[in-house]
Design a protein around this motif. Structure first.
Motif, PDB file in Angstrom:
ATOM      1  N   SER A 242       3.089   1.071  -5.498  1.00 15.99           N
ATOM      2  CA  SER A 242       4.000   1.835  -5.178  1.00 15.99           C
ATOM      3  C   SER A 242       4.535   2.694  -6.484  1.00 15.99           C
ATOM      4  O   SER A 242       4.386   2.116  -7.667  1.00 15.99           O
ATOM      5  CB  SER A 242       5.360   1.339  -4.776  1.00 15.99           C
ATOM      6  OG  SER A 242       5.269   0.852  -3.498  1.00 15.99           O
ATOM      7  N   LEU A 243       4.599   4.044  -6.577  1.00 18.27           N
ATOM      8  CA  LEU A 243       4.646   4.905  -7.869  1.00 18.27           C
ATOM      9  C   LEU A 243       5.659   5.718  -7.556  1.00 18.27           C
ATOM     10  O   LEU A 243       6.117   6.164  -6.578  1.00 18.27           O
ATOM     11  CB  LEU A 243       3.457   5.378  -8.148  1.00 18.27           C
ATOM     12  CG  LEU A 243       2.233   4.743  -8.287  1.00 18.27           C
ATOM     13  CD1 LEU A 243       1.079   5.903  -8.248  1.00 18.27           C
ATOM     14  CD2 LEU A 243       2.169   4.170  -9.562  1.00 18.27           C
ATOM     15  N   SER A 244       6.414   6.272  -8.687  1.00 17.60           N
ATOM     16  CA  SER A 244       7.438   7.118  -8.717  1.00 17.60           C
ATOM     17  C   SER A 244       7.256   8.256  -9.512  1.00 17.60           C
ATOM     18  O   SER A 244       6.278   8.134 -10.491  1.00 17.60           O
ATOM     19  CB  SER A 244       8.720   6.213  -9.192  1.00 17.60           C
ATOM     20  OG  SER A 244       8.742   5.896 -10.493  1.00 17.60           O
TER      21      SER A 244
ATOM     22  N   ARG B 197       5.327   7.781  -4.324  1.00 16.59           N
ATOM     23  CA  ARG B 197       4.007   7.585  -3.340  1.00 16.59           C
ATOM     24  C   ARG B 197       3.539   6.357  -3.393  1.00 16.59           C
ATOM     25  O   ARG B 197       3.932   5.108  -3.963  1.00 16.59           O
ATOM     26  CB  ARG B 197       2.797   8.493  -4.007  1.00 16.59           C
ATOM     27  CG  ARG B 197       2.499   8.214  -5.410  1.00 16.59           C
ATOM     28  CD  ARG B 197       1.718   9.517  -5.962  1.00 16.59           C
ATOM     29  NE  ARG B 197       1.337   9.122  -7.249  1.00 16.59           N
ATOM     30  CZ  ARG B 197       2.141   9.187  -8.348  1.00 16.59           C
ATOM     31  NH1 ARG B 197       3.468   9.487  -8.392  1.00 16.59           N
ATOM     32  NH2 ARG B 197       1.635   9.066  -9.538  1.00 16.59           N
ATOM     33  N   LEU B 198       2.842   6.055  -2.154  1.00 16.37           N
ATOM     34  CA  LEU B 198       2.337   4.557  -1.914  1.00 16.37           C
ATOM     35  C   LEU B 198       0.734   4.751  -2.031  1.00 16.37           C
ATOM     36  O   LEU B 198       0.427   5.466  -1.283  1.00 16.37           O
ATOM     37  CB  LEU B 198       2.583   4.045  -0.715  1.00 16.37           C
ATOM     38  CG  LEU B 198       2.247   2.628  -0.162  1.00 16.37           C
ATOM     39  CD1 LEU B 198       2.755   1.578  -1.012  1.00 16.37           C
ATOM     40  CD2 LEU B 198       2.132   2.372   1.016  1.00 16.37           C
ATOM     41  N   VAL B 199       0.009   4.159  -2.955  1.00 17.14           N
ATOM     42  CA  VAL B 199      -1.462   4.047  -3.110  1.00 17.14           C
ATOM     43  C   VAL B 199      -1.931   2.801  -2.038  1.00 17.14           C
ATOM     44  O   VAL B 199      -1.533   1.855  -2.642  1.00 17.14           O
ATOM     45  CB  VAL B 199      -1.870   4.239  -4.448  1.00 17.14           C
ATOM     46  CG1 VAL B 199      -3.190   4.180  -4.639  1.00 17.14           C
ATOM     47  CG2 VAL B 199      -1.230   5.399  -5.115  1.00 17.14           C
TER      48      VAL B 199
ATOM     49  N   ARG C 233      -3.370  11.995   1.376  1.00 24.09           N
ATOM     50  CA  ARG C 233      -4.738  12.569   0.874  1.00 24.09           C
ATOM     51  C   ARG C 233      -5.604  11.378   0.527  1.00 24.09           C
ATOM     52  O   ARG C 233      -4.905  10.235   0.770  1.00 24.09           O
ATOM     53  CB  ARG C 233      -4.456  13.316  -0.255  1.00 24.09           C
ATOM     54  CG  ARG C 233      -3.480  12.685  -1.598  1.00 24.09           C
ATOM     55  CD  ARG C 233      -2.883  13.773  -2.337  1.00 24.09           C
ATOM     56  NE  ARG C 233      -1.871  13.284  -3.139  1.00 24.09           N
ATOM     57  CZ  ARG C 233      -1.925  12.478  -4.166  1.00 24.09           C
ATOM     58  NH1 ARG C 233      -2.843  12.419  -4.748  1.00 24.09           N
ATOM     59  NH2 ARG C 233      -0.652  12.105  -4.801  1.00 24.09           N
ATOM     60  N   THR C 234      -6.712  11.660   0.257  1.00 21.91           N
ATOM     61  CA  THR C 234      -7.729  10.553   0.051  1.00 21.91           C
ATOM     62  C   THR C 234      -8.442  10.634  -1.319  1.00 21.91           C
ATOM     63  O   THR C 234      -8.424  11.817  -1.761  1.00 21.91           O
ATOM     64  CB  THR C 234      -8.666  10.213   1.022  1.00 21.91           C
ATOM     65  OG1 THR C 234      -9.312  11.541   1.244  1.00 21.91           O
ATOM     66  CG2 THR C 234      -7.900  10.035   2.559  1.00 21.91           C
TER      67      THR C 234
ATOM     68  N   VAL D 247      -3.521   7.821  -0.380  1.00 22.31           N
ATOM     69  CA  VAL D 247      -2.153   8.138  -0.905  1.00 22.31           C
ATOM     70  C   VAL D 247      -1.349   8.911   0.055  1.00 22.31           C
ATOM     71  O   VAL D 247      -1.441   9.996   0.654  1.00 22.31           O
ATOM     72  CB  VAL D 247      -2.419   9.121  -2.262  1.00 22.31           C
ATOM     73  CG1 VAL D 247      -0.890   9.172  -2.685  1.00 22.31           C
ATOM     74  CG2 VAL D 247      -3.366   8.404  -3.290  1.00 22.31           C
ATOM     75  N   PHE D 248      -0.127   8.092   0.295  1.00 21.20           N
ATOM     76  CA  PHE D 248       0.957   8.491   1.004  1.00 21.20           C
ATOM     77  C   PHE D 248       1.974   9.111   0.084  1.00 21.20           C
ATOM     78  O   PHE D 248       2.573   8.422  -0.784  1.00 21.20           O
ATOM     79  CB  PHE D 248       1.785   7.581   2.066  1.00 21.20           C
ATOM     80  CG  PHE D 248       0.590   6.923   2.938  1.00 21.20           C
ATOM     81  CD1 PHE D 248       0.397   7.524   4.103  1.00 21.20           C
ATOM     82  CD2 PHE D 248      -0.063   5.794   2.652  1.00 21.20           C
ATOM     83  CE1 PHE D 248      -0.340   7.085   5.134  1.00 21.20           C
ATOM     84  CE2 PHE D 248      -0.858   5.109   3.596  1.00 21.20           C
ATOM     85  CZ  PHE D 248      -1.155   5.720   4.827  1.00 21.20           C
TER      86      PHE D 248
END
Length: 141
Positions: A54-56, A60-62, A87-88, A99-100
């Motif tokens: 999880s990133l901010s 996004r969630l990878v 995306r991928t 990636v969400f």
């Protein structure tokens, strides 16, 4: 005949070793919203492992699938619920990434890998309310 049998056994062993090294192929990425939030399902052929991050900034969630690839012309779903884009990519050779992009900072529930025979589905759910429905009320004149 002994040499040909040995060659066949060696070839079968090599094929089995190759199959064991191959983790999976991403076949489909789907999104849907419901009463409890947003749900992503990633369908795989084979039994692949995965890692999430999880990133901010932006949120996004990878999801990385080591030793995996995707089918040719993989169709990505339209944004829905908390997911604003999908995306991928391939961060390193042999790893397929999904990636969400998220509208807000929301942690998903623990992802679940569901296996059925040679197929697997990774299910990721983000909590949240269903989109509010708009009701029109006629006004009295």
């Amino acid at each position: 005949m002994g040499k040909s049998l040995t060659a066949i056994v060696a070839a079968v062993g090599l094929c089995l070793a190759s199959a064991a090294a191959w983790a999976g192929e991403v076949r489909q990425v789907a999104l849907q919203t419901g009463a409890t939030g947003t749900r992503a399902e990633i369908a795989l052929a084979g039994s692949g492992g995965y890692k999430t991050l999880s990133l901010s900034g932006p949120n996004r969630l990878v999801v990385d699938f080591p030793d995996s690839s995707a089918i040719r012309n993989l169709k990505l779903p339209s944004p829905t619920g908390v997911v604003t884009a999908v995306r991928t990519g391939q961060p390193v050779p042999g790893t397929f990434r999904v990636v969400f992009d998220l509208a807000e900072s929301v942690a998903p529930f623990k992802p679940q890998m569901l296996k059925q025979g040679e197929e697997s589905r990774l299910v990721i759910e983000w909590p949240g309310d269903a989109p509010a429905s708009v009701a029109t009320v006629p006004t009295a004149k």
